[in-house]
Design a protein around this motif. Sequence first.
Motif, PDB file in Angstrom:
ATOM      1  N   GLN A   7     -26.449  48.724  68.583  1.00  0.00           N
ATOM      2  CA  GLN A   7     -25.174  49.428  68.758  1.00  0.00           C
ATOM      3  C   GLN A   7     -24.056  48.788  67.943  1.00  0.00           C
ATOM      4  OE1 GLN A   7     -24.432  49.340  72.946  1.00  0.00           O
ATOM      5  NE2 GLN A   7     -26.144  50.685  73.374  1.00  0.00           N
ATOM      6  N   ASN A   8     -23.988  47.458  68.000  1.00  0.00           N
ATOM      7  CA  ASN A   8     -22.903  46.749  67.311  1.00  0.00           C
ATOM      8  C   ASN A   8     -22.946  46.985  65.805  1.00  0.00           C
ATOM      9  OD1 ASN A   8     -21.984  45.786  69.709  1.00  0.00           O
ATOM     10  ND2 ASN A   8     -22.909  43.752  69.496  1.00  0.00           N
ATOM     11  N   ASP A   9     -24.156  46.925  65.234  1.00  0.00           N
ATOM     12  CA  ASP A   9     -24.290  47.167  63.798  1.00  0.00           C
ATOM     13  C   ASP A   9     -23.898  48.596  63.452  1.00  0.00           C
ATOM     14  OD1 ASP A   9     -25.260  44.625  63.528  1.00  0.00           O
ATOM     15  OD2 ASP A   9     -27.371  45.211  63.514  1.00  0.00           O
ATOM     16  N   THR A  10     -24.326  49.518  64.303  1.00  0.00           N
ATOM     17  CA  THR A  10     -24.045  50.938  64.061  1.00  0.00           C
ATOM     18  C   THR A  10     -22.542  51.193  64.079  1.00  0.00           C
ATOM     19  OG1 THR A  10     -26.130  51.469  65.127  1.00  0.00           O
ATOM     20  CG2 THR A  10     -24.574  53.282  64.875  1.00  0.00           C
ATOM     21  N   ILE A  11     -21.865  50.583  65.047  1.00  0.00           N
ATOM     22  CA  ILE A  11     -20.403  50.746  65.143  1.00  0.00           C
ATOM     23  C   ILE A  11     -19.714  50.074  63.952  1.00  0.00           C
ATOM     24  CG2 ILE A  11     -18.354  50.079  66.491  1.00  0.00           C
ATOM     25  CD1 ILE A  11     -19.909  52.350  67.799  1.00  0.00           C
ATOM     26  N   ALA A  12     -20.179  48.890  63.592  1.00  0.00           N
ATOM     27  CA  ALA A  12     -19.561  48.154  62.482  1.00  0.00           C
ATOM     28  C   ALA A  12     -19.681  48.946  61.183  1.00  0.00           C
ATOM     29  CB  ALA A  12     -20.208  46.779  62.332  1.00  0.00           C
ATOM     30  N   GLU A  13     -20.846  49.566  60.991  1.00  0.00           N
ATOM     31  CA  GLU A  13     -21.059  50.373  59.789  1.00  0.00           C
ATOM     32  C   GLU A  13     -20.133  51.594  59.781  1.00  0.00           C
ATOM     33  OE1 GLU A  13     -25.258  50.999  57.836  1.00  0.00           O
ATOM     34  OE2 GLU A  13     -24.822  52.689  59.148  1.00  0.00           O
ATOM     35  N   PHE A  14     -19.983  52.202  60.956  1.00  0.00           N
ATOM     36  CA  PHE A  14     -19.081  53.355  61.092  1.00  0.00           C
ATOM     37  C   PHE A  14     -17.651  52.954  60.723  1.00  0.00           C
ATOM     38  CE2 PHE A  14     -16.032  55.489  63.986  1.00  0.00           C
ATOM     39  CZ  PHE A  14     -16.130  56.787  63.495  1.00  0.00           C
TER      40      PHE A  14
END
Length: 186
Positions: free
Chosen positions: A3-10
Amino acid sequence: MNQNDTIAEFIRDVKQILAVNPNQEANLEFVAERMRKLVADPIIRNWQEELPGNVHSGQQSGIVYQDESGLALMHASFGPEAMTPIHNHNSWAIVGVYRGRDLYQKWRRIDAGNEAGNAKVELIEEHILEPGEVTIVPAPPQDIHAQQGYGGKTVYELVLFGTNPFGKPRLYCDPAQDFAYTVHPG
Ligand SMILES: [Fe+2]
Protein backbone atom coordinates in the motif's frame (compact mmCIF):
# COMPACT_ATOMS: atom_id res chain seq x y z
CA MET A 1 4.27 -3.38 -4.18
CA ASN A 2 2.49 -2.74 -0.92
CA GLN A 3 0.00 0.00 0.00
CA ASN A 4 2.72 2.46 0.98
CA ASP A 5 4.60 2.02 -2.29
CA THR A 6 1.39 2.33 -4.28
CA ILE A 7 0.47 5.57 -2.51
CA ALA A 8 4.00 6.96 -2.84
CA GLU A 9 3.97 6.27 -6.57
CA PHE A 10 0.58 7.96 -6.90
CA ILE A 11 1.77 11.07 -5.05
CA ARG A 12 4.94 11.23 -7.14
CA ASP A 13 2.91 11.07 -10.37
CA VAL A 14 0.41 13.68 -9.13
CA LYS A 15 3.20 16.11 -8.26
CA GLN A 16 4.68 15.63 -11.70
CA ILE A 17 1.32 16.34 -13.35
CA LEU A 18 0.73 19.44 -11.23
CA ALA A 19 4.24 20.74 -11.96
CA VAL A 20 4.06 20.29 -15.73
CA ASN A 21 0.79 21.94 -16.67
CA PRO A 22 -0.05 25.43 -15.39
CA ASN A 23 -3.67 25.11 -16.58
CA GLN A 24 -5.48 23.89 -13.51
CA GLU A 25 -8.57 22.58 -15.27
CA ALA A 26 -6.52 20.38 -17.58
CA ASN A 27 -4.41 19.30 -14.61
CA LEU A 28 -7.42 18.08 -12.71
CA GLU A 29 -8.45 15.88 -15.63
CA PHE A 30 -4.98 14.31 -15.64
CA VAL A 31 -4.96 13.90 -11.87
CA ALA A 32 -8.43 12.32 -12.05
CA GLU A 33 -7.11 9.85 -14.61
CA ARG A 34 -4.28 8.96 -12.23
CA MET A 35 -6.75 8.57 -9.34
CA ARG A 36 -8.80 6.19 -11.52
CA LYS A 37 -5.74 4.01 -11.84
CA LEU A 38 -5.10 4.18 -8.08
CA VAL A 39 -8.58 3.10 -6.99
CA ALA A 40 -8.65 0.34 -9.61
CA ASP A 41 -5.49 -1.13 -8.09
CA PRO A 42 -6.25 -4.38 -6.21
CA ILE A 43 -3.87 -3.29 -3.46
CA ILE A 44 -6.10 -0.28 -2.78
CA ARG A 45 -9.43 -2.01 -3.44
CA ASN A 46 -8.58 -4.66 -0.88
CA TRP A 47 -7.54 -2.11 1.73
CA GLN A 48 -9.09 -3.59 4.85
CA GLU A 49 -7.77 -1.00 7.24
CA GLU A 50 -10.29 0.21 9.78
CA LEU A 51 -11.25 3.79 9.05
CA PRO A 52 -11.85 5.38 12.43
CA GLY A 53 -12.00 8.87 11.01
CA ASN A 54 -11.95 10.82 7.81
CA VAL A 55 -11.94 14.29 6.45
CA HIS A 56 -15.58 14.75 7.33
CA SER A 57 -15.28 13.79 10.97
CA GLY A 58 -12.33 16.05 11.69
CA GLN A 59 -10.05 13.22 12.84
CA GLN A 60 -6.39 13.19 11.92
CA SER A 61 -6.46 9.45 11.30
CA GLY A 62 -8.08 9.96 7.92
CA ILE A 63 -4.90 11.46 6.52
CA VAL A 64 -2.95 9.10 4.25
CA TYR A 65 -0.51 11.72 2.96
CA GLN A 66 0.09 15.42 3.45
CA ASP A 67 2.93 17.82 2.82
CA GLU A 68 3.85 21.48 3.09
CA SER A 69 2.54 22.25 -0.42
CA GLY A 70 -0.97 21.63 0.89
CA LEU A 71 -1.45 18.46 -1.12
CA ALA A 72 -3.32 15.92 1.03
CA LEU A 73 -4.67 12.44 0.43
CA MET A 74 -7.37 11.29 2.82
CA HIS A 75 -9.63 8.39 3.49
CA ALA A 76 -13.31 9.18 3.54
CA SER A 77 -16.27 6.93 4.22
CA PHE A 78 -19.95 7.73 4.01
CA GLY A 79 -22.73 5.67 5.53
CA PRO A 80 -26.03 5.01 3.79
CA GLU A 81 -28.20 6.57 6.51
CA ALA A 82 -28.28 10.13 5.26
CA MET A 83 -26.82 12.54 2.72
CA THR A 84 -24.05 14.76 4.10
CA PRO A 85 -24.81 18.45 4.38
CA ILE A 86 -24.21 20.36 1.15
CA HIS A 87 -20.69 21.57 1.84
CA ASN A 88 -17.29 22.64 0.54
CA HIS A 89 -13.64 22.26 1.63
CA ASN A 90 -12.24 25.45 0.07
CA SER A 91 -10.14 23.34 -2.28
CA TRP A 92 -10.26 21.38 -5.49
CA ALA A 93 -10.32 17.65 -4.90
CA ILE A 94 -10.39 14.35 -6.74
CA VAL A 95 -12.71 11.73 -5.26
CA GLY A 96 -11.96 8.08 -6.00
CA VAL A 97 -14.26 5.29 -4.85
CA TYR A 98 -12.46 2.05 -4.01
CA ARG A 99 -15.25 0.12 -2.28
CA GLY A 100 -19.02 0.52 -2.20
CA ARG A 101 -21.06 2.99 -4.22
CA ASP A 102 -21.47 6.72 -3.73
CA LEU A 103 -24.60 8.73 -4.39
CA TYR A 104 -22.80 11.93 -5.30
CA GLN A 105 -24.28 15.39 -5.80
CA LYS A 106 -22.51 18.32 -7.45
CA TRP A 107 -23.82 21.72 -6.42
CA ARG A 108 -23.01 25.12 -7.82
CA ARG A 109 -22.95 28.54 -6.24
CA ILE A 110 -25.07 30.78 -8.47
CA ASP A 111 -24.66 34.11 -6.67
CA ALA A 112 -21.45 36.13 -6.89
CA GLY A 113 -20.20 35.19 -3.42
CA ASN A 114 -18.03 32.47 -1.96
CA GLU A 115 -18.42 33.25 1.73
CA ALA A 116 -20.90 32.44 4.48
CA GLY A 117 -24.14 34.39 4.70
CA ASN A 118 -26.62 34.81 1.90
CA ALA A 119 -25.81 32.11 -0.63
CA LYS A 120 -27.71 30.68 -3.57
CA VAL A 121 -26.79 27.18 -4.67
CA GLU A 122 -28.34 24.75 -7.13
CA LEU A 123 -27.98 21.03 -7.75
CA ILE A 124 -26.33 20.51 -11.12
CA GLU A 125 -25.70 16.77 -11.13
CA GLU A 126 -26.47 13.63 -9.16
CA HIS A 127 -24.95 10.31 -10.06
CA ILE A 128 -23.76 7.05 -8.60
CA LEU A 129 -20.02 6.47 -8.45
CA GLU A 130 -19.20 2.78 -8.77
CA PRO A 131 -16.03 1.24 -7.32
CA GLY A 132 -13.10 2.42 -9.43
CA GLU A 133 -14.85 5.61 -10.53
CA VAL A 134 -13.71 9.13 -9.80
CA THR A 135 -15.13 12.61 -9.85
CA ILE A 136 -13.57 16.07 -9.87
CA VAL A 137 -14.48 18.62 -7.22
CA PRO A 138 -13.71 21.89 -9.01
CA ALA A 139 -11.78 24.79 -7.50
CA PRO A 140 -13.64 27.12 -5.10
CA PRO A 141 -16.22 28.56 -5.11
CA GLN A 142 -17.65 25.64 -7.12
CA ASP A 143 -16.30 22.93 -4.80
CA ILE A 144 -19.75 22.31 -3.31
CA HIS A 145 -21.02 18.75 -2.98
CA ALA A 146 -22.98 16.24 -0.92
CA GLN A 147 -22.71 12.47 -0.80
CA GLN A 148 -24.03 9.30 0.75
CA GLY A 149 -23.30 5.59 0.70
CA TYR A 150 -25.59 4.02 -1.92
CA GLY A 151 -27.48 0.74 -1.88
CA GLY A 152 -27.68 0.47 1.90
CA LYS A 153 -23.90 0.24 2.32
CA THR A 154 -21.01 2.45 3.35
CA VAL A 155 -18.82 3.77 0.55
CA TYR A 156 -15.02 3.99 0.98
CA GLU A 157 -12.95 6.50 -0.92
CA LEU A 158 -9.61 8.18 -1.28
CA VAL A 159 -9.84 11.93 -1.75
CA LEU A 160 -6.93 14.03 -2.97
CA PHE A 161 -7.11 17.71 -1.97
CA GLY A 162 -5.06 20.50 -3.50
CA THR A 163 -5.24 22.37 -0.20
CA ASN A 164 -5.28 20.35 3.00
CA PRO A 165 -8.76 20.84 4.51
CA PHE A 166 -7.97 19.17 7.82
CA GLY A 167 -9.22 21.19 10.77
CA LYS A 168 -10.21 24.12 8.57
CA PRO A 169 -13.66 25.71 8.47
CA ARG A 170 -16.02 24.85 5.66
CA LEU A 171 -19.40 26.02 4.49
CA TYR A 172 -22.68 24.19 4.89
CA CYS A 173 -25.21 25.42 2.36
CA ASP A 174 -28.94 25.49 2.95
CA PRO A 175 -30.72 25.90 -0.39
CA ALA A 176 -34.13 26.23 1.31
CA GLN A 177 -32.94 29.35 3.16
CA ASP A 178 -30.49 30.62 0.49
CA PHE A 179 -27.89 30.68 3.25
CA ALA A 180 -24.41 29.25 3.97
CA TYR A 181 -23.05 28.61 7.47
CA THR A 182 -19.39 28.39 8.50
CA VAL A 183 -18.70 25.09 10.29
CA HIS A 184 -15.52 24.26 12.23
CA PRO A 185 -14.94 20.48 12.07
CA GLY A 186 -13.78 18.37 14.99
FE1 LIG B 1 -16.74 16.70 1.27
